[in-house]
Design a protein around this motif. Structure first.
Motif, PDB file in Angstrom:
ATOM      1  N   UNK A  32       0.830  -1.202   0.000  1.00  0.00           N
ATOM      2  CA  UNK A  32       0.000   0.000   0.000  1.00  0.00           C
ATOM      3  C   UNK A  32       0.868   1.256   0.000  1.00  0.00           C
ATOM      4  N   UNK A  33       1.945   1.236   0.752  1.00  0.00           N
ATOM      5  CA  UNK A  33       2.823   2.401   0.842  1.00  0.00           C
ATOM      6  C   UNK A  33       3.488   2.699  -0.496  1.00  0.00           C
ATOM      7  N   UNK A  34       3.871   1.653  -1.217  1.00  0.00           N
ATOM      8  CA  UNK A  34       4.619   1.825  -2.466  1.00  0.00           C
ATOM      9  C   UNK A  34       3.730   2.117  -3.667  1.00  0.00           C
ATOM     10  N   UNK A  35       2.433   1.836  -3.559  1.00  0.00           N
ATOM     11  CA  UNK A  35       1.541   1.982  -4.709  1.00  0.00           C
ATOM     12  C   UNK A  35       1.112   3.428  -4.921  1.00  0.00           C
ATOM     13  N   UNK A  36       1.110   3.855  -6.176  1.00  0.00           N
ATOM     14  CA  UNK A  36       0.638   5.195  -6.519  1.00  0.00           C
ATOM     15  C   UNK A  36      -0.881   5.250  -6.593  1.00  0.00           C
ATOM     16  N   UNK A  39      -5.340   0.094  -3.932  1.00  0.00           N
ATOM     17  CA  UNK A  39      -5.314  -1.313  -4.288  1.00  0.00           C
ATOM     18  C   UNK A  39      -6.555  -2.015  -3.734  1.00  0.00           C
ATOM     19  N   UNK A  40      -7.114  -2.920  -4.525  1.00  0.00           N
ATOM     20  CA  UNK A  40      -8.285  -3.670  -4.090  1.00  0.00           C
ATOM     21  C   UNK A  40      -7.860  -4.870  -3.248  1.00  0.00           C
ATOM     22  N   UNK A  77     -13.966   1.192  -3.043  1.00  0.00           N
ATOM     23  CA  UNK A  77     -13.767  -0.242  -2.884  1.00  0.00           C
ATOM     24  C   UNK A  77     -12.323  -0.666  -2.831  1.00  0.00           C
ATOM     25  N   UNK A  78     -11.394   0.301  -2.765  1.00  0.00           N
ATOM     26  CA  UNK A  78      -9.970  -0.008  -2.726  1.00  0.00           C
ATOM     27  C   UNK A  78      -9.334   0.669  -1.520  1.00  0.00           C
ATOM     28  N   UNK A  79      -8.104   0.260  -1.194  1.00  0.00           N
ATOM     29  CA  UNK A  79      -7.425   0.719   0.011  1.00  0.00           C
ATOM     30  C   UNK A  79      -6.206   1.564  -0.324  1.00  0.00           C
ATOM     31  N   UNK A  80      -5.983   2.602   0.492  1.00  0.00           N
ATOM     32  CA  UNK A  80      -4.801   3.447   0.287  1.00  0.00           C
ATOM     33  C   UNK A  80      -4.529   4.249   1.555  1.00  0.00           C
ATOM     34  N   UNK A  81      -3.313   4.786   1.659  1.00  0.00           N
ATOM     35  CA  UNK A  81      -2.954   5.660   2.759  1.00  0.00           C
ATOM     36  C   UNK A  81      -3.277   7.098   2.361  1.00  0.00           C
ATOM     37  N   UNK A  82      -3.865   7.834   3.295  1.00  0.00           N
ATOM     38  CA  UNK A  82      -4.199   9.234   3.071  1.00  0.00           C
ATOM     39  C   UNK A  82      -3.825  10.061   4.307  1.00  0.00           C
TER      40      UNK A  82
END
Length: 232
Positions: A32-36, A39-40, A77-82
């Protein structure tokens, strides 16, 4: 139960299970940290060892990050850091603001969000004024809206709807999280004296075409200006 540092209490687990859980949690956190992009659950599951309970790990990470400056959130429906919402003001000084949308563009975006699928002519009918193709082009450039299909009416006008990027940008899990009538009034975005008959539609961004829509490829030789020449 949780430990003093906010970590879930894993005392009852065996050492092997504890090690696997912590390893899986670190993997999910790293992905999650590395993804721009968000992610589902399915995307994460495919990238960690088979049998990993990814949903449980996500919920654990979400709880762990809840009091921090960065939160784990679920959008579209997806996950990310904010950045935590209460600290978002700190970012305004460091982020270059994108091109500011005109009032016409904002109104058009709102109509598309609430009334999708909707054509340019239908947008104009709701707004009560003409909508230039340039306004729609600007919104398409933001990637917040997309061309869905073609209405089964004379001129075969293009229908528009919102995108996943729209949900992510505005922090929405789905389009049904858009504010309703009372919320809009409370925020001062609607006159409190609007007619009793006024209704805010329930938004629907289903990907599947509706019964009165055809795929874009069907009759793609038309362009959106055909609405005007066809008398739509």
């Amino acid at each position: 139960m949780t430990s003093e540092d906010g970590q879930p209490d894993l005392v009852e687990q065996s050492g092997e299970d504890l090690h696997a859980d912590l390893a899986g949690q670190r993997m999910v956190e790293a992905l999650l940290f590395a993804s721009n992009e968000p992610l589902s659950l399915e995307e994460l599951t495919l990238r960690v060892p088979e049998g990993t309970d990814v949903l449980t790990l996500l919920e654990r990470l979400q709880k762990l990050y809840e009091p921090r400056g960065v939160n784990l959130v679920r959008l579209a429906g997806k996950w990310c850091f904010r950045t935590a919402e209460d600290l978002s003001y700190l970012m305004h000084r460091n982020v270059e603001e994108q091109r500011k949308l005109s009032r016409a563009a904002l109104e058009t975006l709102a109509i598309i969000a609430y009334h999708q699928p909707v054509t340019r002519a239908e947008i104009e009918e709701i707004r009560g004024v003409s909508t230039s193709k340039g306004t729609l082009d600007v919104l398409l450039e933001t990637t917040w809206i997309r061309m869905r299909g073609r209405r089964r009416t004379p001129g075969r006008p293009v229908t528009y709807g919102t995108t996943e990027q729209f949900l992510v940008h505005f922090g929405l899990e789905n389009v049904k999280d858009l504010p309703g009538l009372e919320e809009l009034k409370g925020a001062g975005l609607l006159d409190s004296a609007v007619p009793a008959s006024f209704v805010v539609p329930t938004p629907n961004d289903e990907v599947a075409l509706t019964e009165d829509e055809d795929p874009l490829e069907d009759g793609s030789f038309f362009d959106d200006d055909a609405e005007e020449t066809a008398g739509v």
